[in-house]
Design a protein around this motif. Structure first.
Motif, PDB file in Angstrom:
ATOM      1  N   UNK A  19      32.875  34.382  38.350  1.00 38.79           N
ATOM      2  CA  UNK A  19      33.379  34.802  37.034  1.00 38.79           C
ATOM      3  C   UNK A  19      34.619  35.694  37.152  1.00 38.79           C
ATOM      4  N   UNK A  20      34.720  36.452  38.228  1.00 41.14           N
ATOM      5  CA  UNK A  20      35.901  37.317  38.404  1.00 41.14           C
ATOM      6  C   UNK A  20      37.153  36.471  38.593  1.00 41.14           C
ATOM      7  N   UNK A  21      37.002  35.323  39.277  1.00 43.92           N
ATOM      8  CA  UNK A  21      38.141  34.414  39.444  1.00 43.92           C
ATOM      9  C   UNK A  21      38.484  33.714  38.129  1.00 43.92           C
ATOM     10  N   UNK A  23      38.104  35.121  35.193  1.00 39.96           N
ATOM     11  CA  UNK A  23      38.836  36.167  34.465  1.00 39.96           C
ATOM     12  C   UNK A  23      40.271  36.280  34.989  1.00 39.96           C
ATOM     13  N   UNK A  24      40.427  36.199  36.313  1.00 36.64           N
ATOM     14  CA  UNK A  24      41.765  36.324  36.922  1.00 36.64           C
ATOM     15  C   UNK A  24      42.650  35.151  36.492  1.00 36.64           C
ATOM     16  N   UNK A  26      42.349  33.409  33.696  1.00 33.07           N
ATOM     17  CA  UNK A  26      42.682  33.640  32.291  1.00 33.07           C
ATOM     18  C   UNK A  26      43.809  34.671  32.167  1.00 33.07           C
ATOM     19  N   UNK A  27      43.701  35.774  32.885  1.00 30.08           N
ATOM     20  CA  UNK A  27      44.724  36.824  32.808  1.00 30.08           C
ATOM     21  C   UNK A  27      46.083  36.282  33.245  1.00 30.08           C
ATOM     22  N   UNK A  32      51.647  34.200  30.952  1.00 28.26           N
ATOM     23  CA  UNK A  32      52.825  33.332  30.843  1.00 28.26           C
ATOM     24  C   UNK A  32      52.758  32.414  29.622  1.00 28.26           C
ATOM     25  N   UNK A  68      36.803  25.703  36.505  1.00 26.84           N
ATOM     26  CA  UNK A  68      35.658  26.192  37.293  1.00 26.84           C
ATOM     27  C   UNK A  68      36.227  26.562  38.661  1.00 26.84           C
ATOM     28  N   UNK A 128      44.993  32.318  42.948  1.00 31.12           N
ATOM     29  CA  UNK A 128      44.758  31.981  41.541  1.00 31.12           C
ATOM     30  C   UNK A 128      46.032  32.158  40.719  1.00 31.12           C
ATOM     31  N   UNK A 129      46.768  33.261  40.956  1.00 29.87           N
ATOM     32  CA  UNK A 129      47.988  33.537  40.187  1.00 29.87           C
ATOM     33  C   UNK A 129      48.989  32.401  40.359  1.00 29.87           C
ATOM     34  N   UNK A 130      49.154  31.937  41.595  1.00 33.50           N
ATOM     35  CA  UNK A 130      50.145  30.895  41.873  1.00 33.50           C
ATOM     36  C   UNK A 130      49.675  29.551  41.290  1.00 33.50           C
ATOM     37  N   UNK A 133      50.130  29.498  37.503  1.00 39.93           N
ATOM     38  CA  UNK A 133      51.549  29.315  37.157  1.00 39.93           C
ATOM     39  C   UNK A 133      52.000  27.881  37.441  1.00 39.93           C
TER      40      UNK A 133
ATOM     41  N   UNK B  15      56.276  28.370  41.506  1.00 42.15           N
ATOM     42  CA  UNK B  15      55.222  29.244  40.970  1.00 42.15           C
ATOM     43  C   UNK B  15      55.188  30.573  41.727  1.00 42.15           C
ATOM     44  N   UNK B  16      55.387  30.498  43.042  1.00 38.87           N
ATOM     45  CA  UNK B  16      55.433  31.735  43.850  1.00 38.87           C
ATOM     46  C   UNK B  16      56.623  32.600  43.457  1.00 38.87           C
ATOM     47  N   UNK B  19      56.043  34.213  40.073  1.00 37.73           N
ATOM     48  CA  UNK B  19      55.060  35.302  40.170  1.00 37.73           C
ATOM     49  C   UNK B  19      55.744  36.565  40.705  1.00 37.73           C
ATOM     50  N   UNK B  34      41.725  41.824  43.989  1.00 41.64           N
ATOM     51  CA  UNK B  34      40.701  41.678  42.942  1.00 41.64           C
ATOM     52  C   UNK B  34      39.541  40.798  43.403  1.00 41.64           C
ATOM     53  N   UNK B  35      39.865  39.711  44.103  1.00 42.73           N
ATOM     54  CA  UNK B  35      38.810  38.801  44.569  1.00 42.73           C
ATOM     55  C   UNK B  35      38.821  38.669  46.099  1.00 42.73           C
ATOM     56  N   UNK B  37      36.996  39.170  48.915  1.00 44.38           N
ATOM     57  CA  UNK B  37      35.609  39.481  49.288  1.00 44.38           C
ATOM     58  C   UNK B  37      35.429  39.596  50.797  1.00 44.38           C
ATOM     59  N   UNK B  89      33.760  45.972  41.921  1.00 42.15           N
ATOM     60  CA  UNK B  89      33.603  44.599  41.422  1.00 42.15           C
ATOM     61  C   UNK B  89      32.405  44.497  40.463  1.00 42.15           C
ATOM     62  N   UNK B  92      33.198  46.220  37.213  1.00 44.42           N
ATOM     63  CA  UNK B  92      34.144  45.440  36.394  1.00 44.42           C
ATOM     64  C   UNK B  92      33.387  44.408  35.564  1.00 44.42           C
ATOM     65  N   UNK B  93      32.485  43.653  36.233  1.00 46.58           N
ATOM     66  CA  UNK B  93      31.749  42.613  35.518  1.00 46.58           C
ATOM     67  C   UNK B  93      30.712  43.201  34.565  1.00 46.58           C
ATOM     68  N   UNK B  96      32.433  44.279  31.400  1.00 45.25           N
ATOM     69  CA  UNK B  96      32.781  43.122  30.551  1.00 45.25           C
ATOM     70  C   UNK B  96      31.557  42.634  29.799  1.00 45.25           C
TER      71      UNK B  96
END
Lengths: 158, 176
Positions: A19-21, A23-24, A26-27, A32, A68, A128-130, A133, B15-16, B19, B34-35, B37, B89, B92-93, B96
């Motif tokens: 779920x954190x990914x 959210x990431x 979505x953000x 953009x 997913x 995820x960010x790349x 985009x 895309x890079x 960003x 953030x992720x 792990x 982590x 954070x969840x 939410x």
């Protein structure tokens, strides 16, 4: 609502839905594409993110990306619109003849899982960010061209 | 409708670049972490965050101070490794969940998810999905994904429930 990958059990994502990914993603996508709204299907036991954009390619009035993404960095990124088009970029083990690696693309108009239809994905394994985009760039290209013909070409040189 | 689409030779490269253009090095280091792990060196973080190792190290130190990132010694003790703090982590969840759910719904769902896990356990004669894989239970990958996902989600929901009990000790959460 969950989309049906129509691929059966041997094509499942590895790990657990993260779920954190979601959210990431979505953000990153909302940053953009300010018109996009993102919803996690069930905050208490999430399975997917649904991004909705109130316009689309050609006659389509709404665009939906259903994402997913797992702890193991497998993913489905499924595009659909109100004109009935579907397609999907995936990373997960599969038994299609090609491509040889886990990254692959289910082409429009129906995100076909027929063996000869499945193609290599233009998306490299990235953060995820790349990826968010890159998906946006490919979709913007299709918006301009009013066609899905080059949505997985990975290049846009007018 | 937005203006015309940008040109690109390779969508991944473009895309890079976008960003990097749109965000600060600190934003990118935080996004990477953030992720994150698994423990990573500052050099790896720098590469993923499209910045220098020196800059990554500076922002990593700041994220460690704020409890977002945890430091671990590398096994061959050649340097510090960094990963997302598990406390941070989970919070954070949990935050939410509490922002979007009332306590009663949360309690009900936690009970349902515990029950779902109990059913998986009984069905495959295993305490966990990994346990089922180790004992070669007849389990298909899609069910494995569902079991693992509910397990991860329940962990966050349990934190949210505990947090709501601490913050609202007269509420209904203690009934669970």
């Amino acid at each position: 609502m969950h989309f049906d990958t129509g691929e059966g059990d041997s094509h499942a994502l590895r790990g657990s839905i993260d779920v954190t990914k979601l959210d990431a993603f979505r953000d990153a996508f909302s940053a953009i594409e300010p018109m996009a709204t993102g919803e996690i299907d069930d905050r208490l036991n999430p399975r997917e993110l649904r991004l909705t954009i109130p316009y689309g390619i050609g006659e389509a009035e709404t665009t939906i990306f259903t994402v997913r993404w797992t702890t193991a960095d497998d993913y489905n990124i499924h595009y659909s619109d109100t004109s009935g088009r579907n397609l999907r970029w995936d990373i997960h083990p599969h038994d299609f003849s090609t491509p040889p690696d886990d990254r692959h693309f289910h082409p429009p108009p129906d995100a076909s899982s027929t063996d000869i239809d499945v193609e290599a994905s233009c998306l490299r394994k990235s953060s995820i960010e790349v990826v968010a985009r890159a998906i946006h760039l490919l979709w913007r290209q299709a918006l301009d061209e009013e066609s899905m013909a080059n949505v997985n070409a990975g290049t846009n040189q007018p | 409708m937005p203006e015309s689409a940008p040109a690109f030779e390779d969508v991944n490269e473009r895309a890079r670049e976008d960003w990097k253009r749109d965000t600060s090095p600190f934003d990118r280091v935080r996004s990477v972490m953030r992720t994150a792990y698994e423990p990573m060196s500052a050099a790896t973080v720098a590469e993923k965050a499209l910045t220098s190792e020196q800059t990554a190290r500076k922002h990593l130190r700041s994220l460690v101070e704020h409890g977002y990132v945890a430091e671990t010694a590398s096994p061959d003790s050649t340097g510090t490794l960094y990963q997302r703090s598990k406390d941070s982590l989970a919070l954070e969840q949990a935050r939410r969940i509490l922002d979007e759910t009332d306590t009663e719904t949360l309690s009900t769902h936690v009970l349902e998810m515990r029950e779902e896990l109990r059913e998986y356990g009984d069905r495959f004669g295993a305490n966990s999905p990994d346990d089922a894989v180790r004992s070669r239970a007849d389990i298909d990958p899609e069910t494995l994904l569902e079991w693992r996902t509910t397990r991860r989600n329940l962990a966050f929901a349990e934190v949210a429930l505990a947090l709501s009990a601490v913050e609202n000790p007269t509420g209904g959460a203690e009934a669970v």
